[in-house]
Motif scaffolding. Structure first.
Motif, PDB file in Angstrom:
ATOM      1  N   ILE A 166       0.862  -1.182   0.000  1.00 17.84           N
ATOM      2  CA  ILE A 166       0.000   0.000   0.000  1.00 17.84           C
ATOM      3  C   ILE A 166       0.898   1.232   0.000  1.00 17.84           C
ATOM      4  O   ILE A 166       1.811   1.339   0.811  1.00 17.84           O
ATOM      5  CB  ILE A 166      -0.905   0.029   1.253  1.00 17.84           C
ATOM      6  CG1 ILE A 166      -1.793  -1.204   1.286  1.00 17.84           C
ATOM      7  CG2 ILE A 166      -1.722   1.309   1.289  1.00 17.84           C
ATOM      8  CD1 ILE A 166      -2.574  -1.350   2.566  1.00 17.84           C
TER       9      ILE A 166
ATOM     10  N   HIS B 195       1.535   5.226   0.701  1.00 20.17           N
ATOM     11  CA  HIS B 195       1.036   6.135   1.738  1.00 20.17           C
ATOM     12  C   HIS B 195      -0.071   7.025   1.188  1.00 20.17           C
ATOM     13  O   HIS B 195      -0.206   7.232  -0.010  1.00 20.17           O
ATOM     14  CB  HIS B 195       2.170   6.977   2.324  1.00 20.17           C
ATOM     15  CG  HIS B 195       2.828   7.903   1.355  1.00 20.17           C
ATOM     16  ND1 HIS B 195       2.237   9.065   0.926  1.00 20.17           N
ATOM     17  CD2 HIS B 195       4.021   7.840   0.740  1.00 20.17           C
ATOM     18  CE1 HIS B 195       3.041   9.690   0.096  1.00 20.17           C
ATOM     19  NE2 HIS B 195       4.135   8.956  -0.046  1.00 20.17           N
TER      20      HIS B 195
ATOM     21  N   MET C 184      -7.481   7.492   3.854  1.00 21.90           N
ATOM     22  CA  MET C 184      -6.835   6.221   4.176  1.00 21.90           C
ATOM     23  C   MET C 184      -7.667   5.433   5.182  1.00 21.90           C
ATOM     24  O   MET C 184      -7.754   4.208   5.089  1.00 21.90           O
ATOM     25  CB  MET C 184      -5.420   6.465   4.702  1.00 21.90           C
ATOM     26  CG  MET C 184      -4.611   5.192   4.835  1.00 21.90           C
ATOM     27  SD  MET C 184      -4.543   4.132   3.358  1.00 21.90           S
ATOM     28  CE  MET C 184      -3.713   5.196   2.190  1.00 21.90           C
ATOM     29  N   ARG C 185      -8.314   6.118   6.123  1.00 25.24           N
ATOM     30  CA  ARG C 185      -9.202   5.412   7.059  1.00 25.24           C
ATOM     31  C   ARG C 185     -10.364   4.775   6.300  1.00 25.24           C
ATOM     32  O   ARG C 185     -10.721   3.621   6.547  1.00 25.24           O
ATOM     33  CB  ARG C 185      -9.700   6.356   8.148  1.00 25.24           C
ATOM     34  CG  ARG C 185      -8.659   6.618   9.225  1.00 25.24           C
ATOM     35  CD  ARG C 185      -9.250   7.320  10.440  1.00 25.24           C
ATOM     36  NE  ARG C 185      -9.641   8.697  10.152  1.00 25.24           N
ATOM     37  CZ  ARG C 185      -8.832   9.739  10.202  1.00 25.24           C
ATOM     38  NH1 ARG C 185      -7.567   9.591  10.534  1.00 25.24           N
ATOM     39  NH2 ARG C 185      -9.271  10.956   9.938  1.00 25.24           N
TER      40      ARG C 185
ATOM     41  N   SER D  11      -9.089   1.847   4.240  1.00 27.22           N
ATOM     42  CA  SER D  11      -8.740   0.735   5.121  1.00 27.22           C
ATOM     43  C   SER D  11      -9.969  -0.010   5.617  1.00 27.22           C
ATOM     44  O   SER D  11      -9.944  -1.229   5.756  1.00 27.22           O
ATOM     45  CB  SER D  11      -7.918   1.244   6.307  1.00 27.22           C
ATOM     46  OG  SER D  11      -6.694   1.769   5.854  1.00 27.22           O
TER      47      SER D  11
ATOM     48  N   LEU E 260     -10.906  -2.156   2.786  1.00 25.36           N
ATOM     49  CA  LEU E 260      -9.921  -3.227   2.659  1.00 25.36           C
ATOM     50  C   LEU E 260     -10.155  -4.315   3.703  1.00 25.36           C
ATOM     51  O   LEU E 260      -9.999  -5.508   3.422  1.00 25.36           O
ATOM     52  CB  LEU E 260      -8.521  -2.630   2.806  1.00 25.36           C
ATOM     53  CG  LEU E 260      -7.334  -3.499   2.459  1.00 25.36           C
ATOM     54  CD1 LEU E 260      -7.419  -3.979   1.019  1.00 25.36           C
ATOM     55  CD2 LEU E 260      -6.049  -2.717   2.688  1.00 25.36           C
TER      56      LEU E 260
ATOM     57  N   VAL F 257       2.269  -5.227  10.110  1.00 29.06           N
ATOM     58  CA  VAL F 257       2.286  -4.239   9.037  1.00 29.06           C
ATOM     59  C   VAL F 257       3.665  -3.600   9.078  1.00 29.06           C
ATOM     60  O   VAL F 257       4.090  -3.089  10.107  1.00 29.06           O
ATOM     61  CB  VAL F 257       1.182  -3.165   9.231  1.00 29.06           C
ATOM     62  CG1 VAL F 257       1.334  -2.051   8.217  1.00 29.06           C
ATOM     63  CG2 VAL F 257      -0.197  -3.791   9.147  1.00 29.06           C
TER      64      VAL F 257
ATOM     65  N   SER G 100       6.523  -0.831   7.545  1.00 27.11           N
ATOM     66  CA  SER G 100       6.514   0.516   6.976  1.00 27.11           C
ATOM     67  C   SER G 100       7.921   1.071   6.913  1.00 27.11           C
ATOM     68  O   SER G 100       8.782   0.712   7.724  1.00 27.11           O
ATOM     69  CB  SER G 100       5.653   1.434   7.840  1.00 27.11           C
ATOM     70  OG  SER G 100       5.705   2.765   7.365  1.00 27.11           O
TER      71      SER G 100
ATOM     72  N   THR H  53       0.273   6.168   7.718  1.00 25.14           N
ATOM     73  CA  THR H  53      -0.557   5.298   6.886  1.00 25.14           C
ATOM     74  C   THR H  53      -0.591   3.889   7.463  1.00 25.14           C
ATOM     75  O   THR H  53      -1.663   3.281   7.583  1.00 25.14           O
ATOM     76  CB  THR H  53      -0.030   5.274   5.437  1.00 25.14           C
ATOM     77  OG1 THR H  53      -0.106   6.595   4.899  1.00 25.14           O
ATOM     78  CG2 THR H  53      -0.824   4.316   4.569  1.00 25.14           C
TER      79      THR H  53
ATOM     80  N   VAL I  80      -3.881   1.710   8.692  1.00 29.12           N
ATOM     81  CA  VAL I  80      -4.200   0.409   8.093  1.00 29.12           C
ATOM     82  C   VAL I  80      -4.194  -0.687   9.156  1.00 29.12           C
ATOM     83  O   VAL I  80      -5.106  -1.523   9.207  1.00 29.12           O
ATOM     84  CB  VAL I  80      -3.214   0.082   6.949  1.00 29.12           C
ATOM     85  CG1 VAL I  80      -3.377  -1.348   6.463  1.00 29.12           C
ATOM     86  CG2 VAL I  80      -3.395   1.063   5.799  1.00 29.12           C
TER      87      VAL I  80
ATOM     88  N   LEU J  88      -7.388  -3.058  10.053  1.00 28.13           N
ATOM     89  CA  LEU J  88      -7.312  -4.481   9.736  1.00 28.13           C
ATOM     90  C   LEU J  88      -7.125  -5.366  10.960  1.00 28.13           C
ATOM     91  O   LEU J  88      -7.152  -6.585  10.854  1.00 28.13           O
ATOM     92  CB  LEU J  88      -6.182  -4.747   8.735  1.00 28.13           C
ATOM     93  CG  LEU J  88      -6.303  -4.067   7.376  1.00 28.13           C
ATOM     94  CD1 LEU J  88      -5.133  -4.481   6.489  1.00 28.13           C
ATOM     95  CD2 LEU J  88      -7.610  -4.413   6.709  1.00 28.13           C
TER      96      LEU J  88
END
Length: 79
Positions: free
Chosen positions: A6, A8, A37-38, A41, A44, A54, A56, A65, A69, A73
């Motif tokens: 993903i 940013h 992004m919220r 997500s 998603l 996750v 990054s 970001t 996510v 999730l």
């Protein structure tokens, strides 16, 4: 192993940020970028399983970001 990549969310404008004298790695998401992004997500989360982790880059916008996510999730940690 499954890998989901993903990019940013929308970050502060690069040129405007440069005028502030702050380094680019500290350039954060905009409010709109975080909101989008919220929302992304949440969608998603309906189609992928919760990841164990996750990952990054250390850039502020990437970490912001990743945290959004991960929360959506249900990931256990962000590294």
């Amino acid at each position: 192993m499954r890998l989901l990549i993903i990019r940013h969310g929308i970050a502060e404008d690069r040129e405007e940020w440069a005028k502030s004298g702050k380094p680019d790695p500290e350039r954060p998401l905009t409010g709109k970028g975080a909101r989008r992004m919220r929302a992304i997500s949440r969608g998603l989360a309906q189609v992928v399983e919760a990841p164990e982790v996750v990952g990054s880059s250390p850039l502020v916008r990437a970490m912001e970001t990743a945290e959004i996510v991960a929360k959506a999730l249900g990931a256990e940690k962000v590294v």
